[in-house]
Design an enzyme around this catalytic site. Structure first.
Site, mmCIF file in Angstrom:
data_model
loop_
_atom_site.group_PDB
_atom_site.id
_atom_site.type_symbol
_atom_site.label_atom_id
_atom_site.label_comp_id
_atom_site.label_asym_id
_atom_site.label_seq_id
_atom_site.Cartn_x
_atom_site.Cartn_y
_atom_site.Cartn_z
ATOM 1 N N TRP A 1 0.911 -1.300 -0.232
ATOM 2 C CA TRP A 1 0.085 -0.067 -0.051
ATOM 3 C C TRP A 1 1.004 1.251 0.083
ATOM 4 C CZ3 TRP A 1 -1.046 4.372 3.013
ATOM 5 C CH2 TRP A 1 -2.650 4.852 2.907
ATOM 6 N N ASN B 1 6.978 -2.952 6.376
ATOM 7 C CA ASN B 1 5.616 -2.463 6.399
ATOM 8 C C ASN B 1 6.051 -1.199 7.368
ATOM 9 O OD1 ASN B 1 3.169 -1.775 7.010
ATOM 10 N ND2 ASN B 1 2.736 -3.566 8.373
ATOM 11 N N GLU C 1 -22.356 5.874 9.532
ATOM 12 C CA GLU C 1 -21.732 4.477 9.352
ATOM 13 C C GLU C 1 -22.413 4.021 8.145
ATOM 14 O OE1 GLU C 1 -19.377 2.985 10.106
ATOM 15 O OE2 GLU C 1 -19.608 1.072 9.453
ATOM 16 N N LYS D 1 -20.118 3.396 4.671
ATOM 17 C CA LYS D 1 -19.969 2.202 4.279
ATOM 18 C C LYS D 1 -20.242 2.191 2.389
ATOM 19 C CE LYS D 1 -18.524 -0.200 6.282
ATOM 20 N NZ LYS D 1 -18.120 0.228 7.509
#
Ligand code: F6R
Length: 609
Positions: free
Chosen positions: A74, A100, A482, A486
């Protein structure tokens, strides 16, 4: 952020490492790479994009190696391409490394190493580490000594795995502020950022702590501190099974995890009933040793915090603040020995949440963490832990972690209310009974959706929308937040969550006949107010989708679409009301053809700031 895997043992490291990377792909997926020792050479293969690309490439190559490391990235420093993908190698191509985290002093190290003749090929912060080890080797008698000297010079966060031709039977690992787990097998050992990477081989693990290094060979693992002194580590047995970390016939992990919620909620209750019924102190935290609560968390876990503020204040009578951990760490929070700081974190590895916890601890607070991952950093640094029993959550969009966080925190609030006598025994018992019923309510809702596909069909109607507004009030206002989170994270549709009563102060200007307005309108003390808010939306031609209970006639008359949910106690209604919104977001993203489990730009575990 980024996943690391390593294997040493009798089998082919190529297959085991790639398999492990696939299980860690949720941590990052813009490029992937692997390094193996083959015929006294370090062979590196890297590919931009998903691990599948790397897998196709490797499939063509008949290579066998007993030792290898891999990485799924990432990007933080340098764009996601083949060159910046890990592993990185030194000038002599005798050392390969995966990382990482973020090396904060990489610019100065890079300048210094370039001055000494090291040639860099990537724009990453990571590459300095491998050259630094190469440099330190000039003045060290062993590779381990050089490795130790190098890691001591690093600032920032890192989990590192290194292989080298100088000692080709060993994986060297180090950790600071990024997770690293060692899996213990028979004649083989594993390293990874997270347990699912090797769960099909072993569930016996050692969690490395900050400022620890280890040498991992096929026949043994040794752990040392930064002074090179050997330390004994506890072996933890992970109770998760591999099947929990697989899709089990569902199209996506997200859908599977939504459907797992009845089980996860029930497990979270039974897993915590022990202390709920028995303890007068929760591992050192006595119920009246503090007079206020501060909650720190990020994203979905923060939304769980906003709801549980109602539990702590309304049921237990304890003043409660809720902060984004990323903000808390940079303000000057007023914390003392009478403050209980609760961190809510599914992974237990979120960098901002850990930083907020450390700040609170340094100012004298007691720390409780609500966490889903046994042995994670948050659980090791907190004074007390309340576990959620969601099982591994693989989908980047969090679902079952959220409802189990609410479950665990409701139990904790009830425990406090009983001990502090803000609720009678009878009310505590009544609430407990209500909580025990939530799991079957969610199950009923999910079963109905399987039969009638109401949510799916509603999603079909709206999946081409460009914007969406989510409204809720009181304990269901965070459900609006929330629900909007989503939708935006997996479907890339702009969505905002708002307290319904606040709409008239601005967002009402957004409403027209193209904007779906999703309103949480279930029974409770603000239902009439929410109904008036729906009227306001209708008057502006907004298209209302209401989450409501079967017998709330007025809402059903007003709304264009209704998503019915079983009635629950008002405090517990968020656990039920969120489920249709999770499914709505899921189906929209799926209709749009997006990668639901691995949405763009995101990663499951945000271990960098
Ligand atoms: C959203 C989501 C994130 C996480 C956040 C905190 O679906 O998953 O917003 O909730 O990154 O993660 P944890 O709970 O692991 O600290």
């Amino acid at each position: 952020m980024c996943g690391i895997v390593g294997y040493v043992g009798k089998d082919n490291a190529k297959d085991i490492v790639v398999d492990g990377l696939k299980r860690l792909e949720y941590r990052g997926y813009d490029s992937a790479g692997i390094a193996l020792i083959v015929d006294e050479k370090i062979c590196v293969y890297k590919k931009q994009g998903k691990i599948r690309n790397l897998e196709i490439e490797l499939h063509k190559l008949p290579i066998f190696s007993n030792l290898g490391i891999g990485h799924t990235r990432w990007a933080t420093h340098g764009k996601p391409d083949d060159v910046n993908a890990h592993p990185h190698v030194d000038c002599a191509e005798k050392i390969a490394l995966v990382h990482n985290g973020i090396i904060e002093n990489y610019s100065e190290l890079r300048r210094e190493l370039q001055g000494k003749g090291h040639k860099f090929t990537s724009q990453t912060d990571t590459e300095v580490v491998v050259h630094l080890i190469e440099e330190e080797l000039k003045n060290s008698s062993t590779f381990f000594e050089a490795f130790l000297k190098a890691v001591r010079r690093l600032h920032g966060s890192y989990a590192l795995a290194v292989i080298t031709l100088y000692q080709p039977d060993t994986i060297f690992v180090a950790r600071k502020d990024s997770p690293l787990v060692i899996g213990l097998g028979e004649g083989e050992n594993f390293v990874a950022s997270d347990v699912p990477a090797f769960l099909s081989y072993t569930n016996r693990v050692i969690f490395l702590d900050d400022f620890e290094v280890a040498t991992v060979k096929s026949d043994g693992v040794s752990v040392f501190n930064y002074d090179g002194e050997r330390i004994e580590k506890r072996v933890t047995v992970i109770p998760w099974s591999l099947s929990q970390a697989e899709k089990a016939g569902y199209k996506h992990f997200m859908l599977k995890e939504i459907y797992e919620q009845p089980r996860a909620i029930a497990d979270t209750i039974s897993g915590n009933l022990n202390w709920f019924h028995g303890e007068t102190e929760l591992k050192g935290i006595s119920p009246d040793s503090f007079n206020r609560i501060q909650i720190v968390a990020c994203g979905t876990s923060y939304h769980a915090g906003l709801i549980t503020k109602f539990y702590f204040e309304n049921l237990a009578g304890i003043p409660t603040e809720v902060d984004y951990a990323s903000e808390y760490r940079y303000r000057e929070p007023i914390v003392d020995g009478k403050t209980l700081v609760i961190s809510i974190t599914q992974s237990g590895e979120t960098a901002d949440t850990l930083a907020a916890m450390r700040l609170a601890k340094s100012r004298g607070a007691k720390l409780l963490t609500v966490c889903n991952v046994i042995g994670s950093t948050a659980t090791r640094e907190a004074d007390a832990v309340v576990y959620t029993y969601a099982g591994p959550e693989i989908s980047v969009a969090s679902t079952k972690a959220f409802t189990t966080q609410l479950t665990a925190l409701f139990l904790f609030a009830l425990w406090l209310s009983r001990s502090r006598k803000t609720l009678s025994e009878e009310r505590v018992e009544r609430y407990l009974k209500e909580l025990l019923e939530v799991s079957s309510k969610v199950e009923t809702l999910l079963k109905l959706e399987k039969e009638k596909a109401t949510i799916k069909n509603t999603a079909l109607e709206f999946y081409r929308s460009k914007d969406a507004l989510y409204l809720g009030r009181n304990v269901n206002y965070p459900i609006a937040l929330e629900g909007a989170l989503k939708l935006k994270e997996i479907s890339y549709i702009h969505a905002e969550g708002y307290p319904a009563g606040e709409m008239k102060h601005g967002p009402i200007a957004l409403i027209d006949e193209n904007v779906p307005v999703i309103v949480v309108a279930t029974k409770g003390k603000v239902l009439d107010k929410v109904i008036s808010n729906i009227e306001e939306v209708k008057a502006r031609k907004g298209r209302v989708i209401a989450v409501t209970n079967p017998d709330v006639k007025k809402v059903k008359e007003l709304a264009e679409y209704t998503l019915e949910v079983p009635e629950a106690d008002e405090y517990l209604s968020p656990l039920v009301n969120i489920v249709p919104l999770q499914l709505f977001a899921y189906y929209i993203a799926d209709f749009l053809g997006y990668d639901v489990d691995q949405p763009r730009n995101l990663a499951k575990s945000v271990t960098v700031e």
